[in-house]
Design a protein around this motif. Sequence first.
Motif, PDB file in Angstrom:
ATOM      1  N   LEU A 181      32.305   4.303  12.054  1.00 37.44           N
ATOM      2  CA  LEU A 181      33.571   3.750  12.542  1.00 37.44           C
ATOM      3  C   LEU A 181      34.249   4.685  13.536  1.00 37.44           C
ATOM      4  O   LEU A 181      35.312   4.361  14.073  1.00 37.44           O
ATOM      5  N   PHE A 182      33.620   5.832  13.804  1.00 35.64           N
ATOM      6  CA  PHE A 182      34.188   6.842  14.703  1.00 35.64           C
ATOM      7  C   PHE A 182      33.184   7.256  15.777  1.00 35.64           C
ATOM      8  O   PHE A 182      33.161   8.401  16.201  1.00 35.64           O
ATOM      9  N   THR A 183      32.365   6.324  16.252  1.00 38.39           N
ATOM     10  CA  THR A 183      31.355   6.661  17.258  1.00 38.39           C
ATOM     11  C   THR A 183      31.951   6.796  18.656  1.00 38.39           C
ATOM     12  O   THR A 183      31.421   7.523  19.499  1.00 38.39           O
ATOM     13  N   ASP A 184      33.040   6.087  18.935  1.00 36.49           N
ATOM     14  CA  ASP A 184      33.776   6.210  20.200  1.00 36.49           C
ATOM     15  C   ASP A 184      35.260   6.202  19.850  1.00 36.49           C
ATOM     16  O   ASP A 184      35.982   5.254  20.141  1.00 36.49           O
ATOM     17  N   PRO A 185      35.727   7.269  19.202  1.00 32.75           N
ATOM     18  CA  PRO A 185      37.062   7.250  18.600  1.00 32.75           C
ATOM     19  C   PRO A 185      38.173   7.039  19.621  1.00 32.75           C
ATOM     20  O   PRO A 185      38.151   7.584  20.719  1.00 32.75           O
ATOM     21  N   CYS A 186      39.138   6.237  19.213  1.00 35.21           N
ATOM     22  CA  CYS A 186      40.277   5.881  20.066  1.00 35.21           C
ATOM     23  C   CYS A 186      41.391   6.913  19.883  1.00 35.21           C
ATOM     24  O   CYS A 186      42.526   6.579  19.553  1.00 35.21           O
ATOM     25  N   TRP A 187      41.017   8.201  20.082  1.00 34.46           N
ATOM     26  CA  TRP A 187      42.046   9.220  19.900  1.00 34.46           C
ATOM     27  C   TRP A 187      42.873   9.392  21.170  1.00 34.46           C
ATOM     28  O   TRP A 187      42.423   9.106  22.281  1.00 34.46           O
ATOM     29  N   ILE A 188      44.085   9.847  20.953  1.00 39.69           N
ATOM     30  CA  ILE A 188      44.961  10.205  22.065  1.00 39.69           C
ATOM     31  C   ILE A 188      45.537  11.583  21.773  1.00 39.69           C
ATOM     32  O   ILE A 188      45.499  12.061  20.634  1.00 39.69           O
ATOM     33  N   THR A 189      46.049  12.223  22.802  1.00 41.99           N
ATOM     34  CA  THR A 189      46.695  13.517  22.616  1.00 41.99           C
ATOM     35  C   THR A 189      48.074  13.502  23.258  1.00 41.99           C
ATOM     36  O   THR A 189      48.313  12.807  24.249  1.00 41.99           O
ATOM     37  N   ARG A 190      48.963  14.270  22.653  1.00 37.36           N
ATOM     38  CA  ARG A 190      50.269  14.553  23.248  1.00 37.36           C
ATOM     39  C   ARG A 190      50.325  16.054  23.470  1.00 37.36           C
ATOM     40  O   ARG A 190      50.219  16.837  22.520  1.00 37.36           O
ATOM     41  N   ASN A 191      50.475  16.437  24.716  1.00 36.73           N
ATOM     42  CA  ASN A 191      50.490  17.842  25.110  1.00 36.73           C
ATOM     43  C   ASN A 191      51.910  18.140  25.571  1.00 36.73           C
ATOM     44  O   ASN A 191      52.291  17.847  26.696  1.00 36.73           O
ATOM     45  N   VAL A 192      52.673  18.719  24.662  1.00 33.60           N
ATOM     46  CA  VAL A 192      54.131  18.596  24.693  1.00 33.60           C
ATOM     47  C   VAL A 192      54.822  19.911  25.029  1.00 33.60           C
ATOM     48  O   VAL A 192      54.403  20.988  24.597  1.00 33.60           O
ATOM     49  N   HIS A 193      55.912  19.775  25.751  1.00 35.99           N
ATOM     50  CA  HIS A 193      56.870  20.858  25.974  1.00 35.99           C
ATOM     51  C   HIS A 193      58.188  20.460  25.325  1.00 35.99           C
ATOM     52  O   HIS A 193      58.766  19.421  25.654  1.00 35.99           O
ATOM     53  N   VAL A 288      38.205  -1.277  15.194  1.00 36.84           N
ATOM     54  CA  VAL A 288      38.119  -1.160  13.735  1.00 36.84           C
ATOM     55  C   VAL A 288      39.328  -1.837  13.087  1.00 36.84           C
ATOM     56  O   VAL A 288      40.468  -1.641  13.502  1.00 36.84           O
ATOM     57  N   SER A 289      39.069  -2.630  12.061  1.00 34.14           N
ATOM     58  CA  SER A 289      40.121  -3.381  11.382  1.00 34.14           C
ATOM     59  C   SER A 289      40.896  -2.495  10.416  1.00 34.14           C
ATOM     60  O   SER A 289      40.346  -1.565   9.811  1.00 34.14           O
ATOM     61  N   SER A 290      42.171  -2.825  10.244  1.00 34.28           N
ATOM     62  CA  SER A 290      43.013  -2.117   9.277  1.00 34.28           C
ATOM     63  C   SER A 290      42.924  -2.714   7.880  1.00 34.28           C
ATOM     64  O   SER A 290      43.658  -2.295   6.979  1.00 34.28           O
ATOM     65  N   ALA A 291      42.049  -3.693   7.683  1.00 30.20           N
ATOM     66  CA  ALA A 291      41.874  -4.262   6.344  1.00 30.20           C
ATOM     67  C   ALA A 291      41.549  -3.145   5.358  1.00 30.20           C
ATOM     68  O   ALA A 291      40.812  -2.212   5.686  1.00 30.20           O
ATOM     69  N   PRO A 292      42.096  -3.195   4.149  1.00 34.33           N
ATOM     70  CA  PRO A 292      41.888  -2.098   3.200  1.00 34.33           C
ATOM     71  C   PRO A 292      40.415  -1.783   2.972  1.00 34.33           C
ATOM     72  O   PRO A 292      39.574  -2.677   2.868  1.00 34.33           O
ATOM     73  N   GLN A 306      49.840  -7.225   7.574  1.00 38.26           N
ATOM     74  CA  GLN A 306      48.911  -8.090   8.277  1.00 38.26           C
ATOM     75  C   GLN A 306      47.811  -7.237   8.893  1.00 38.26           C
ATOM     76  O   GLN A 306      48.065  -6.159   9.421  1.00 38.26           O
ATOM     77  N   THR A 307      46.599  -7.748   8.836  1.00 40.27           N
ATOM     78  CA  THR A 307      45.471  -7.003   9.378  1.00 40.27           C
ATOM     79  C   THR A 307      45.535  -6.985  10.902  1.00 40.27           C
ATOM     80  O   THR A 307      45.859  -7.984  11.541  1.00 40.27           O
ATOM     81  N   THR A 308      45.228  -5.825  11.469  1.00 44.20           N
ATOM     82  CA  THR A 308      45.170  -5.667  12.916  1.00 44.20           C
ATOM     83  C   THR A 308      43.969  -4.787  13.241  1.00 44.20           C
ATOM     84  O   THR A 308      43.206  -4.419  12.351  1.00 44.20           O
ATOM     85  N   ILE A 309      43.774  -4.477  14.506  1.00 39.56           N
ATOM     86  CA  ILE A 309      42.730  -3.526  14.881  1.00 39.56           C
ATOM     87  C   ILE A 309      43.390  -2.274  15.435  1.00 39.56           C
ATOM     88  O   ILE A 309      44.567  -2.289  15.813  1.00 39.56           O
ATOM     89  N   MET A 310      42.627  -1.204  15.504  1.00 35.57           N
ATOM     90  CA  MET A 310      43.178   0.095  15.871  1.00 35.57           C
ATOM     91  C   MET A 310      43.926   0.047  17.197  1.00 35.57           C
ATOM     92  O   MET A 310      45.054   0.532  17.305  1.00 35.57           O
ATOM     93  N   LEU A 311      43.320  -0.516  18.229  1.00 37.22           N
ATOM     94  CA  LEU A 311      43.954  -0.508  19.546  1.00 37.22           C
ATOM     95  C   LEU A 311      45.252  -1.302  19.544  1.00 37.22           C
ATOM     96  O   LEU A 311      46.262  -0.849  20.103  1.00 37.22           O
TER      97      LEU A 311
END
Length: 336
Positions: A181-193, A288-292, A306-311
């Motif tokens: 479920l993490f082969t192309d992970p939808c990660w983001i970064t915050r590079n903060v000041h 990836v679904s948020s279903a339990p 309610q079920t949704t997807i990651m994006l």
Amino acid sequence: MSSQSKTTYDIPVVDLAPFFNGAPGAAEKTAERLRWIQEEVGFYYITNHGVPSALIKAAHDQVKAFHSQPLKDKLAIKVDERSTGYVPFKSTVYVTSEVAENTRKDLNENIRIVRERPADHPGIRADRRFTGPNKWPASEKLADFKPVMLEYFQAMEDLGYAMLPLYALALGLPSDYLNDLFTDPCWITRNVHYPPSTAEENQFGIAPHTDHGFITLLPINEVPALEVQAMDRSWIPARYIENAIIVNSGDFMAKWTNGRFRATPHRVLPPSKDRYISALFYNPNWDVSSAPLPGCSRPDHPRPHQTTIMLDHLCAYVDSNYAQSAGGMQDDQSFS
């Protein structure tokens, strides 16, 4: 704004060395501790995590260098419809927070960078948000920014992936259950000041909120500012531990586990001096679904969402909490 905090408990520390070194029983023992932390606290430090301290420092130095540019240079790569780029100062109000009524714009600026992908990646061709391409600074003075940050992000992604067996075991699943479920992970970064700022009433570096995703990986900073909300609703300062990374779970994790693993509220106070951080929000693949997950949907604990997807989950979170001028849907004039 009050910055008073109680110290009713401390944020726990997990040493990953036994697990990474393959010590007998270490995976199960670490997962058992992780299960307790996720159900009772939601925040913890990891040590001996394998990300070189020199690389973390180099990344923080690059974040500082980026934010030290003139504003016009940062605005040249301002966040766009693909949701990557520079997010200006006072661009967020976390209205999705369930622990505070946030009404003031947050006192920070950041550059949002996502996983680097090739131009022919299906998500980029489809103009999928939070997929890329990234917007990189053009200044020759920042020639090292892209290579250093990409090396750092890869190390953090590798760490997140290496920890997946612990989360699977903590949920009573096979150790490799989450890997695909993490082969192309939808990660983001915050590079903060976070600059030193005079806050108005109910104004913060970041107001009380929960994160959006699976887990957040944040190398702890020497400049104090981060506070975590305990079960009794008191605020616990995150103390500095040399070379440690602080980890917390977000709203998608809470949905995925049907509330079993906590998305813990936290906030950032305006610091006494400039504070620079780089947080990676490690998430599963975009669809990836948020279903339990198995074992998390029980008759005595019905599905609360309610079920949704990651994006879609990520887009809804950003659109709710970010101003229109920063790639969200908030009316810029609605908040002060």
